[in-house]
Design a protein around this motif. Structure first.
Motif, PDB file in Angstrom:
ATOM      1  N   GLU A 162     -10.294  -4.203   6.849  1.00 32.33           N
ATOM      2  CA  GLU A 162     -11.572  -3.518   7.061  1.00 32.33           C
ATOM      3  C   GLU A 162     -11.454  -2.027   6.773  1.00 32.33           C
ATOM      4  O   GLU A 162     -12.362  -1.416   6.201  1.00 32.33           O
ATOM      5  CB  GLU A 162     -12.038  -3.747   8.494  1.00 32.33           C
ATOM      6  N   ALA A 163     -10.328  -1.427   7.161  1.00 23.76           N
ATOM      7  CA  ALA A 163     -10.148   0.007   6.930  1.00 23.76           C
ATOM      8  C   ALA A 163     -10.057   0.317   5.443  1.00 23.76           C
ATOM      9  O   ALA A 163     -10.643   1.287   4.948  1.00 23.76           O
ATOM     10  CB  ALA A 163      -8.888   0.495   7.654  1.00 23.76           C
ATOM     11  N   ILE A 164      -9.300  -0.497   4.702  1.00 25.08           N
ATOM     12  CA  ILE A 164      -9.168  -0.262   3.265  1.00 25.08           C
ATOM     13  C   ILE A 164     -10.505  -0.421   2.572  1.00 25.08           C
ATOM     14  O   ILE A 164     -10.839   0.313   1.630  1.00 25.08           O
ATOM     15  CB  ILE A 164      -8.107  -1.225   2.681  1.00 25.08           C
ATOM     16  N   GLU A 165     -11.296  -1.366   3.037  1.00 22.39           N
ATOM     17  CA  GLU A 165     -12.594  -1.581   2.408  1.00 22.39           C
ATOM     18  C   GLU A 165     -13.557  -0.443   2.718  1.00 22.39           C
ATOM     19  O   GLU A 165     -14.466  -0.153   1.923  1.00 22.39           O
ATOM     20  CB  GLU A 165     -13.171  -2.917   2.893  1.00 22.39           C
ATOM     21  N   SER A 166     -13.385   0.203   3.888  1.00 26.16           N
ATOM     22  CA  SER A 166     -14.341   1.241   4.280  1.00 26.16           C
ATOM     23  C   SER A 166     -13.987   2.632   3.775  1.00 26.16           C
ATOM     24  O   SER A 166     -14.818   3.539   3.879  1.00 26.16           O
ATOM     25  CB  SER A 166     -14.430   1.285   5.823  1.00 26.16           C
ATOM     26  N   ILE A 167     -12.789   2.851   3.246  1.00 21.66           N
ATOM     27  CA  ILE A 167     -12.442   4.194   2.771  1.00 21.66           C
ATOM     28  C   ILE A 167     -13.184   4.494   1.483  1.00 21.66           C
ATOM     29  O   ILE A 167     -13.618   3.589   0.756  1.00 21.66           O
ATOM     30  CB  ILE A 167     -10.919   4.330   2.568  1.00 21.66           C
ATOM     31  N   SER A 168     -13.320   5.803   1.200  1.00 22.81           N
ATOM     32  CA  SER A 168     -14.088   6.223   0.011  1.00 22.81           C
ATOM     33  C   SER A 168     -13.242   6.246  -1.250  1.00 22.81           C
ATOM     34  O   SER A 168     -13.771   6.467  -2.339  1.00 22.81           O
ATOM     35  CB  SER A 168     -14.671   7.630   0.251  1.00 22.81           C
ATOM     36  N   GLU A 169     -11.896   6.050  -1.128  1.00 24.27           N
ATOM     37  CA  GLU A 169     -11.018   6.052  -2.293  1.00 24.27           C
ATOM     38  C   GLU A 169     -10.846   4.620  -2.823  1.00 24.27           C
ATOM     39  O   GLU A 169     -10.993   3.647  -2.079  1.00 24.27           O
ATOM     40  CB  GLU A 169      -9.633   6.635  -1.949  1.00 24.27           C
ATOM     41  N   ALA A 170     -10.491   4.562  -4.090  1.00 28.66           N
ATOM     42  CA  ALA A 170     -10.171   3.264  -4.699  1.00 28.66           C
ATOM     43  C   ALA A 170      -8.735   2.902  -4.338  1.00 28.66           C
ATOM     44  O   ALA A 170      -7.821   3.730  -4.443  1.00 28.66           O
ATOM     45  CB  ALA A 170     -10.323   3.330  -6.226  1.00 28.66           C
ATOM     46  N   PHE A 171      -8.508   1.670  -3.885  1.00 27.08           N
ATOM     47  CA  PHE A 171      -7.189   1.240  -3.415  1.00 27.08           C
ATOM     48  C   PHE A 171      -6.851  -0.104  -4.041  1.00 27.08           C
ATOM     49  O   PHE A 171      -7.677  -1.019  -4.059  1.00 27.08           O
ATOM     50  CB  PHE A 171      -7.191   1.114  -1.880  1.00 27.08           C
ATOM     51  N   VAL A 172      -5.574  -0.199  -4.528  1.00 27.74           N
ATOM     52  CA  VAL A 172      -5.079  -1.450  -5.071  1.00 27.74           C
ATOM     53  C   VAL A 172      -3.581  -1.519  -4.799  1.00 27.74           C
ATOM     54  O   VAL A 172      -2.880  -0.515  -4.895  1.00 27.74           O
ATOM     55  CB  VAL A 172      -5.380  -1.570  -6.581  1.00 27.74           C
ATOM     56  N   LEU A 173      -3.107  -2.713  -4.417  1.00 28.40           N
ATOM     57  CA  LEU A 173      -1.695  -2.919  -4.091  1.00 28.40           C
ATOM     58  C   LEU A 173      -1.168  -4.083  -4.915  1.00 28.40           C
ATOM     59  O   LEU A 173      -1.749  -5.173  -4.900  1.00 28.40           O
ATOM     60  CB  LEU A 173      -1.542  -3.225  -2.592  1.00 28.40           C
ATOM     61  N   TRP A 174      -0.045  -3.821  -5.665  1.00 26.33           N
ATOM     62  CA  TRP A 174       0.632  -4.838  -6.477  1.00 26.33           C
ATOM     63  C   TRP A 174       1.989  -5.105  -5.867  1.00 26.33           C
ATOM     64  O   TRP A 174       2.624  -4.209  -5.304  1.00 26.33           O
ATOM     65  CB  TRP A 174       0.801  -4.367  -7.923  1.00 26.33           C
ATOM     66  N   ASP A 175       2.457  -6.323  -5.947  1.00 28.59           N
ATOM     67  CA  ASP A 175       3.780  -6.642  -5.414  1.00 28.59           C
ATOM     68  C   ASP A 175       4.834  -6.325  -6.460  1.00 28.59           C
ATOM     69  O   ASP A 175       4.549  -5.754  -7.525  1.00 28.59           O
ATOM     70  CB  ASP A 175       3.841  -8.100  -4.963  1.00 28.59           C
ATOM     71  N   ALA A 176       6.078  -6.680  -6.132  1.00 30.32           N
ATOM     72  CA  ALA A 176       7.190  -6.332  -7.035  1.00 30.32           C
ATOM     73  C   ALA A 176       7.093  -7.040  -8.386  1.00 30.32           C
ATOM     74  O   ALA A 176       7.674  -6.581  -9.376  1.00 30.32           O
ATOM     75  CB  ALA A 176       8.519  -6.676  -6.359  1.00 30.32           C
ATOM     76  N   GLU A 177       6.367  -8.145  -8.456  1.00 28.77           N
ATOM     77  CA  GLU A 177       6.199  -8.872  -9.721  1.00 28.77           C
ATOM     78  C   GLU A 177       4.871  -8.549 -10.367  1.00 28.77           C
ATOM     79  O   GLU A 177       4.381  -9.337 -11.215  1.00 28.77           O
ATOM     80  CB  GLU A 177       6.306 -10.372  -9.451  1.00 28.77           C
ATOM     81  N   SER A 178       4.235  -7.408  -9.978  1.00 30.28           N
ATOM     82  CA  SER A 178       2.972  -6.928 -10.564  1.00 30.28           C
ATOM     83  C   SER A 178       1.845  -7.906 -10.348  1.00 30.28           C
ATOM     84  O   SER A 178       0.954  -8.067 -11.201  1.00 30.28           O
ATOM     85  CB  SER A 178       3.133  -6.634 -12.069  1.00 30.28           C
TER      86      SER A 178
END
Length: 794
Positions: free
Chosen positions: A397-413
């Protein structure tokens, strides 16, 4: 309204006042067992209270006993002193009356000074029992010499002043002084006196006599001191006995406590170990339906620990029925179906919330059937699992509510998580970004950037990178990419469009700032020129100030010289006018000459006083006035000053009153203090109307002498108070003044007070009166540190 008294526990569980009553019943069951137990248990519970109360009662008893007896002894001493004073006064009056009758009928002494008749009279009165055997008497002649005495010591022919100290009021006023404490040959004593005045011519030849009855405190309080010693001895013995009893009581109590502590030591260690391990022991007596809990069990559930057993109903009331039924467990154990218990259930805490407990027990057959086991608090594990699930949800919920763009990739992209802002900036639909999709599959679908550059980053070694990208619609993004500990990649994009616009405005502002700095440089140069001009003006001011000070010193020296030159002819004028007025060489002839001579003499004296004031003021300003400090007695000095102005006061019917202690002294210059008093009293008489009142007061306060002169004169306007005390300054001007004067009296008084490191203050109300206060410190202190407090004029 049914839930008005309900509230929430720390974990959010809601419970009502019914749960509070359950907590009280839980504690009450232990108290009932305690009250029904053996008597020694009750004594053990009262022992801490007794240990505190018994010493307090004994000490309070001793204090009250000592205080009551001391008050009684002090009252007895006061009564003895009062009786002795009364006896002395009556004896002195009686002997004086007998002596009065004798000297009126028979002269008490011949030409050889024989006073045997008076001595015989004293012996006769004592033999008749009219004079107490322990009381001493002395008859003094008019020269204060003892001519007859009844005393254990030889007193005849001794001067009373050498025999008695602090007895001057008795010798002067007789019975009007009352019975006074005196020093009789350096011993504390009481004395009463009675004066015998001759009433006829025959008795007047013998002169006046005084009768003194006295006795030392040692004789008066002899019996009382013996009673005091006896009482102190008895009190010390009583206190010793009580303290010995108290010591024995505490010794016995200490041995009993040691035995109890030793017997409970092992139990405390077990309880401590269980409390540290968040577990508790319990023993369920199946036959009687009672259960024993260890102390740690009570602490885990928040109840007050009692040394007793709990009933089946008390424990069943705090177990959650959803997790287990104690009645069913008891049925299975008694039937033999269940030999061991290992369950996780919830038990209600004393504050109302549930505590997760893991209970493990086995059957113990020791005559009766017992279920003995241990309980572990596993609430932390349950809360940790629940908190983990809640944390995952909150992070999403916090990541969705922030005003910045956020993306997380694992070690295998592969995609782990992203928010809606990333979808918006990347131009991708939400269905395209699913967990597990690779970065290579997403890259062709991304919206192309209009401009991109890599920014310098101090964390390049750790794999962090920063980019600035301009989208096709004109927006700017700052993208920060960083490697995670497991080899993944997290990317955060921030909209910096407004920051870019702000940077452009800052560049424009910098250009305008440089122009402003150029203008400030020119202004600073002009300011330096002004500073140089001010420095030159300051130098000229210092030169002019030095010239003014030199002129002031020259003026003071000129006034001093002129005063000396004028005093010589004035003294001649005053002297000759006095001779002419007295008619030393014959009468003048006409009455007008006498009037003229009186005017010449008065004017000469006035002019001489003015010149003397000018001379004194000049000496003070020139620094030639020196003080001769000495320890002076202020009472005669002030009385003499009051007598000097009393003639002027009587002419205006002004009452002059003084409030001065007889023994007040001060370390000051006698002539200066007298001049200050004369100046202030003259001003008070001058400005006080007929029938007025002047009060002179002197007292010591905080190591300083305070002289206060209060009058009921015309008063001084508030706007004129500031200029008073300066040379030649007067309240009235030359066109409106109605009183003569040079205006130097207050200035000289203020200067003399300041020479003593003191101060002068004036408080006045127009139409009511004026109060002038002078403060003279007893010791020499740096000038300027002494000030009159606000309450000096009170």
């Amino acid at each position: 309204m049914a839930n008005t008294d309900a509230y929430r526990a720390p974990n959010g569980v809601r419970y009502t006042s019914e749960r509070q009553s359950q907590r009280k019943r839980f504690k009450l069951s232990g108290y009932v067992y305690l009250l029904s137990g053996p008597a020694y248990r009750k004594l053990l519970s009262l022992e801490p209270l007794l240990r505190r109360v018994v010493p307090v009662l004994i000490i309070a008893f001793l204090i009250i006993l000592a205080g009551a007896r001391m008050l009684s002894l002090l009252n007895q001493r006061d009564e003895i002193e009062s009786d002795a004073r009364h006896e002395m006064a009556l004896t002195a009056a009686h002997v004086a009356s007998k002596l009065q009758k004798q000297i009126e009928s028979v002269p008490p002494a011949d030409s050889d000074g024989d006073y045997s008749s008076i001595q015989n009279l004293l012996v006769e009165l004592r033999s008749q029992g009219l004079i107490n055997a322990g009381l001493e008497l002395a008859i003094l002649d008019e020269n204060s010499k003892i001519v007859a005495a009844l005393s254990s010591r030889q007193l005849l022919g001794i001067q009373a002043e050498t025999l008695f100290t602090e007895a001057q009021p008795l010798l002067m006023f007789g019975s009007r002084a009352g019975v006074l404490p005196v020093k009789y040959r350096s011993e504390a004593a009481f004395a009463a006196a009675e004066k015998v005045e001759p009433q006829n011519v025959q008795a007047a030849a013998a002169g006046a006599f005084s009768v003194i009855a006295f006795n030392t405190e040692k004789v008066i309080f002899k019996d009382w001191r013996q009673v005091l010693s006896l009482n102190i001895t008895l009190f010390a013995a009583t206190a010793g006995v009580l303290l010995a009893i108290l010591y024995a009581y505490f010794s016995q109590a200490a041995r009993a406590r040691d035995a109890d502590d030793f017997s409970h030591q092992i139990q405390r260690r077990i309880d401590l170990a269980l409390a540290r391990g968040r577990c508790g022991l319990w023993d369920w007596d199946m036959a009687r339906g009672r259960m024993y809990w260890s102390r740690s069990m009570y602490e885990m559930l928040g109840y007050e620990a009692v040394d007793s057993v709990l009933s089946f109903g008390d424990v069943a009331a705090i177990v959650n029925p959803v997790d287990g039924d104690l009645y069913e467990i008891a049925t299975q154990v008694m039937s033999g179906e269940l030999r061991q218990v290992d369950k996780v259930l919830r038990m209600r805490h004393a504050d109302g919330y549930w505590v997760w407990m893991r209970v493990r027990a086995e059957i113990a057959n020791e005559g009766d059937v017992h279920l003995v086991g241990i309980a572990f608090d596993v609430s932390e594990q349950h809360r940790f699992a629940q908190a983990t699930a809640e944390a995952d949800l909150r992070i999403r919920e916090a990541i969705e509510s922030i005003s910045e763009a956020f993306v997380l990739w694992d070690a295998e992209s592969r995609l782990v998580m992203s928010n809606g802002k990333y979808n918006e900036y990347a131009g991708l639909p939400a269905t395209a970004l699913k967990a597990g999709v690779t970065r290579e599959d997403i890259q062709p679908l991304l919206r192309p950037a209009a401009f991109e550059r890599r920014m310098a980053n101090e964390n390049d070694r750790s794999g962090a990178q920063t980019f600035e990208r301009q989208l096709g619609d004109g927006r700017w993004l700052q993208v920060n990419e960083r490697r995670t500990q497991d080899g993944g990649l997290v990317s955060v994009g921030t909209d910096i469009t407004q920051l870019k616009l702000h940077q452009e405005r800052l560049v424009d502002s910098e250009r305008r700032l440089m122009a402003t700095i150029q203008d400030l440089s020119l202004a600073r140069k002009a300011e330096k020129d002004r500073v140089r001009e001010l420095s030159e003006l300051a130098s000229k001011y210092a030169t002019e100030k030095e010239r003014a000070e030199s002129a002031n010193r020259a003026k003071s020296e000129f006034l001093a010289n002129m005063s000396h030159e004028l005093r010589t002819p004035l003294n001649a004028i005053i002297g000759f006018s006095e001779m002419i007025s007295a008619g030393t060489f014959g009468p003048l002839g006409s009455e007008r000459y006498a009037e003229y001579i009186h005017d010449i003499h008065t004017s000469g004296n006035y002019l001489l006083n003015v010149i003397n004031d000018i001379l004194d003021m000049s000496k003070i300003e020139a620094g030639h006035f020196s003080l001769d400090r000495e320890e002076i007695d202020l009472y005669p000095l002030i009385e003499e000053t009051v007598r000097v102005i009393s003639l002027q006061a009587e002419q205006k019917h002004i009452a002059v009153e003084t409030s001065i202690a007889d023994t007040i002294t001060a370390s000051a210059d006698r002539r200066a203090i007298k001049q200050v008093l004369i100046n202030l009293l003259s001003n008070a008489v001058k400005f006080t109307g007929d029938g007025g009142r002047i009060l002179v007061r002197a007292r010591k306060t905080n190591g300083a002498l305070i002289l206060t002169i209060k009058d009921t004169g015309c008063g001084i306007p508030r706007d004129a108070l500031k200029k008073l005390g300066h040379p030649f300054e007067q309240v009235e001007n030359q066109f409106t003044k109605t009183h003569t004067g040079s205006g130097l009296g207050l200035a000289i008084s203020r200067s003399l007070a300041e020479l003593h490191n003191g101060a002068l203050r004036i408080c006045s109300t127009e139409g009511v009166g004026t109060i002038v206060s002078v403060r003279i410190p007893d010791r020499v202190v740096p000038a300027g540190t002494n000030q009159i407090s606000n309450d000096v004029a009170a």
